[in-house]
Design a protein around this motif. Structure first.
Motif, PDB file in Angstrom:
ATOM      1  N   TYR A   1      -8.988  -1.407   8.296  1.00  0.00           N
ATOM      2  CA  TYR A   1      -8.701  -1.471   6.854  1.00  0.00           C
ATOM      3  C   TYR A   1      -7.227  -1.786   6.605  1.00  0.00           C
ATOM      4  O   TYR A   1      -6.889  -2.682   5.828  1.00  0.00           O
ATOM      5  CB  TYR A   1      -9.099  -0.140   6.212  1.00  0.00           C
ATOM      6  CG  TYR A   1      -8.561   0.074   4.814  1.00  0.00           C
ATOM      7  CD1 TYR A   1      -8.808  -0.840   3.788  1.00  0.00           C
ATOM      8  CD2 TYR A   1      -7.809   1.213   4.518  1.00  0.00           C
ATOM      9  CE1 TYR A   1      -8.311  -0.623   2.506  1.00  0.00           C
ATOM     10  CE2 TYR A   1      -7.317   1.434   3.249  1.00  0.00           C
ATOM     11  CZ  TYR A   1      -7.569   0.506   2.250  1.00  0.00           C
ATOM     12  OH  TYR A   1      -7.062   0.722   0.988  1.00  0.00           O
ATOM     13  N   ASN A   2      -6.353  -1.074   7.269  1.00  0.00           N
ATOM     14  CA  ASN A   2      -4.921  -1.307   7.064  1.00  0.00           C
ATOM     15  C   ASN A   2      -4.478  -2.661   7.603  1.00  0.00           C
ATOM     16  O   ASN A   2      -3.626  -3.335   7.012  1.00  0.00           O
ATOM     17  CB  ASN A   2      -4.115  -0.180   7.706  1.00  0.00           C
ATOM     18  CG  ASN A   2      -4.139   1.087   6.872  1.00  0.00           C
ATOM     19  OD1 ASN A   2      -3.380   1.236   5.918  1.00  0.00           O
ATOM     20  ND2 ASN A   2      -5.036   2.007   7.211  1.00  0.00           N
TER      21      ASN A   2
ATOM     22  N   LEU B   1      -8.008   7.369   0.144  1.00  0.00           N
ATOM     23  CA  LEU B   1      -9.094   7.111   1.089  1.00  0.00           C
ATOM     24  C   LEU B   1      -9.670   8.408   1.640  1.00  0.00           C
ATOM     25  O   LEU B   1     -10.887   8.526   1.822  1.00  0.00           O
ATOM     26  CB  LEU B   1      -8.575   6.228   2.236  1.00  0.00           C
ATOM     27  CG  LEU B   1      -9.603   5.835   3.302  1.00  0.00           C
ATOM     28  CD1 LEU B   1     -10.805   5.139   2.673  1.00  0.00           C
ATOM     29  CD2 LEU B   1      -8.950   4.934   4.357  1.00  0.00           C
TER      30      LEU B   1
ATOM     31  N   LYS C   1       0.896  -1.166   0.000  1.00  0.00           N
ATOM     32  CA  LYS C   1       0.000   0.000   0.000  1.00  0.00           C
ATOM     33  C   LYS C   1       0.924   1.202   0.000  1.00  0.00           C
ATOM     34  O   LYS C   1       1.708   1.400   0.922  1.00  0.00           O
ATOM     35  CB  LYS C   1      -0.918   0.006   1.220  1.00  0.00           C
ATOM     36  CG  LYS C   1      -1.828   1.232   1.317  1.00  0.00           C
ATOM     37  CD  LYS C   1      -2.883   1.045   2.406  1.00  0.00           C
ATOM     38  CE  LYS C   1      -3.735   2.292   2.579  1.00  0.00           C
ATOM     39  NZ  LYS C   1      -3.237   3.143   3.681  1.00  0.00           N
TER      40      LYS C   1
ATOM     41  N   ASP D   1      -2.935   8.851   3.350  1.00  0.00           N
ATOM     42  CA  ASP D   1      -3.742   8.086   2.399  1.00  0.00           C
ATOM     43  C   ASP D   1      -4.661   9.043   1.642  1.00  0.00           C
ATOM     44  O   ASP D   1      -5.827   9.228   1.992  1.00  0.00           O
ATOM     45  CB  ASP D   1      -4.545   7.022   3.140  1.00  0.00           C
ATOM     46  CG  ASP D   1      -5.179   5.987   2.218  1.00  0.00           C
ATOM     47  OD1 ASP D   1      -5.487   6.341   1.060  1.00  0.00           O
ATOM     48  OD2 ASP D   1      -5.367   4.836   2.659  1.00  0.00           O
TER      49      ASP D   1
ATOM     50  N   GLY E   1     -10.565   0.580  -0.256  1.00  0.00           N
ATOM     51  CA  GLY E   1      -9.338   0.799  -1.001  1.00  0.00           C
ATOM     52  C   GLY E   1      -9.497   0.797  -2.508  1.00  0.00           C
ATOM     53  O   GLY E   1     -10.505   0.354  -3.046  1.00  0.00           O
TER      54      GLY E   1
END
Length: 420
Positions: free
Chosen positions: A221-222, A185, A131, A182, A150
């Motif tokens: 999410y990560n 996002l 990522k 990010d 994502g």
């Protein structure tokens, strides 16, 4: 003195555009801004602590602002960790000596040359973007949990084939996941970011946006990306940008975002602890990148990074100690970039002082070191980096009891004749 500190912070904010560049060194075309801004931030942190209390004297790289001659720079309880033994999820891992690899390189023609470098040297590991700094997942995942928030780019067209190549060449694979920086996002889900009063998503001076560490959806999410990386075969997850934006304490009151009663430092530390609890049962190590000078100054409350609190909850800590990113005076050097041995040695001595008090909570120390030339520092303030300079950094690490390291070059062009 408060006026002076405020002036310095304002100067930092103006010069930096409210941001430094990528956490792990000189990325893309922002190399000049990266080094100069990180130098300025380090200097300001030191300066602000210098005037924090009467009788306090701080020299660059000398510790955490205790009165001169007061001893340890560590801030942790000296008895902490004495009855605890940290479990290593990868007990058979090698002594890691690695390189940074962009997703472009990992999925492109340059990968053959990089694998050749590892085949012919003592280098044995690659830190690969899964990522990236913009927020893209760098391979075509079909995982609905990831695609809910994502966006993907096919930089690595066939990630399973990549993992097979790494295994064939006996490469210890580390997945780099950029967490709270990010832009993708932030703009697709503004409620997870910081908004201006008019509802638009806040951006720093270079157009980067961050997501909110107070939002657990961002954590999960990560971590979901990390869990997929484990399934793919990565042995370690390296989290980068584990922090709030630079100078956040000066922006917070003008922005709209969700928050709890927890401090920024405790919020970041809680994320790291939570990530470790989620990933350790899967048999994967957790590592975190952190500013190198964090070992030499008090906790950075503004961005939420406390060197000790983060280190206690990871298997590996990777301070970014590029000599080019320290300003005049650090570790007694007029031009730290021209003194790689002294600069790295000073940073490691400070790192040990900071972490020794936490006893068996102390993680593996695996610094990022410099394999690039910082010509943006200007004539007379830098030196071309090659075999001599890289080996000087490695010697400084060895002389301070550190035997693991990662080489950074944003373009993935590494010095091949180094004695690793």
């Amino acid at each position: 003195m408060d006026v002076l500190i405020q002036t310095l912070l304002l100067l930092f904010h103006v010069l930096s555009g409210g941001s430094t560049a990528a956490e792990t060194g000189t990325v893309g075309t922002n190399a000049t801004q990266t080094a100069s801004t990180q130098q300025l931030l380090a200097t300001l942190l030191t300066a602000s602590q210098q005037y924090a209390q009467p009788g306090t004297s701080v020299q660059p790289g000398s510790g955490t602002g205790k009165p001169a001659g007061s001893g340890s720079t560590g801030t942790a309880d000296p008895n902490a960790g004495t009855s605890f033994t940290k479990h290593d999820p990868q007990p058979d891992a090698p002594v890691v000596k690695g390189i940074y690899v962009t997703a472009h390189s990992a999925g492109g023609s340059r990968m053959e040359k990089l694998l050749g470098l590892l085949d012919t040297t003592e280098l044995n590991s690659m830190v690969i973007d899964l990522k990236d700094d913009v927020g893209y997942i760098t391979y075509p995942t079909t995982n609905p949990e990831l695609l809910k928030l994502g966006k993907t780019q096919r930089y690595i067209g066939d990630v399973n084939k990549l993992m097979e190549r790494l295994k064939k060449h006996d490469v210890y694979p580390i997945a780099r996941i950029v967490v709270f920086k990010d832009t993708m996002l932030a703009h697709s889900h503004p409620e997870l970011s910081y908004r201006r009063k008019d509802g638009t998503v806040w951006e720093n001076g270079k157009g980067d946006s961050f997501v909110n560490p107070y939002r657990k959806e961002v954590w999960d999410y990560n971590i979901a990306i990390a869990k997929e990386a484990v399934k793919l075969g990565f042995k370690e997850i390296q989290f980068d940008y584990v922090r709030f934006p630079e100078g956040f304490e000066k922006k917070a009151d003008s922005l709209v975002f969700d928050k709890t009663k927890d401090s920024r430092v405790d919020t970041i530390a809680s994320f790291v602890k939570y990530a470790k609890s989620q990933l350790e049962p899967l048999g994967v190590r957790v590592s975190v990148d952190i500013f190198g000078y964090a070992a030499s100054v008090p906790a950075a409350e503004g961005i939420g990074q406390d060197f000790v609190k983060i280190s206690k909850n990871v298997d590996v800590i990777s301070p970014m100690v590029y000599p080019s990113h320290y300003s005049t005076g650090w570790f007694g050097q007029k031009d730290p970039d021209k003194s790689p041995y002294a600069t790295i040695k000073g940073s490691m001595l400070d790192t040990h002082k900071k972490l020794d008090p936490i006893g068996s909570y102390k993680p593996i120390i695996r610094p990022w070191i410099q394999d690039f030339t910082a010509s943006w520092l200007g004539k007379g303030h830098y030196t071309p980096y090659g075999k001599t300079e890289v080996e000087a950094q490695i010697k400084a690490l060895n002389d301070t009891g550190i035997h693991e390291y990662l080489l950074w070059n944003a373009n993935n062009r590494y010095t091949s004749d180094v004695k690793f």
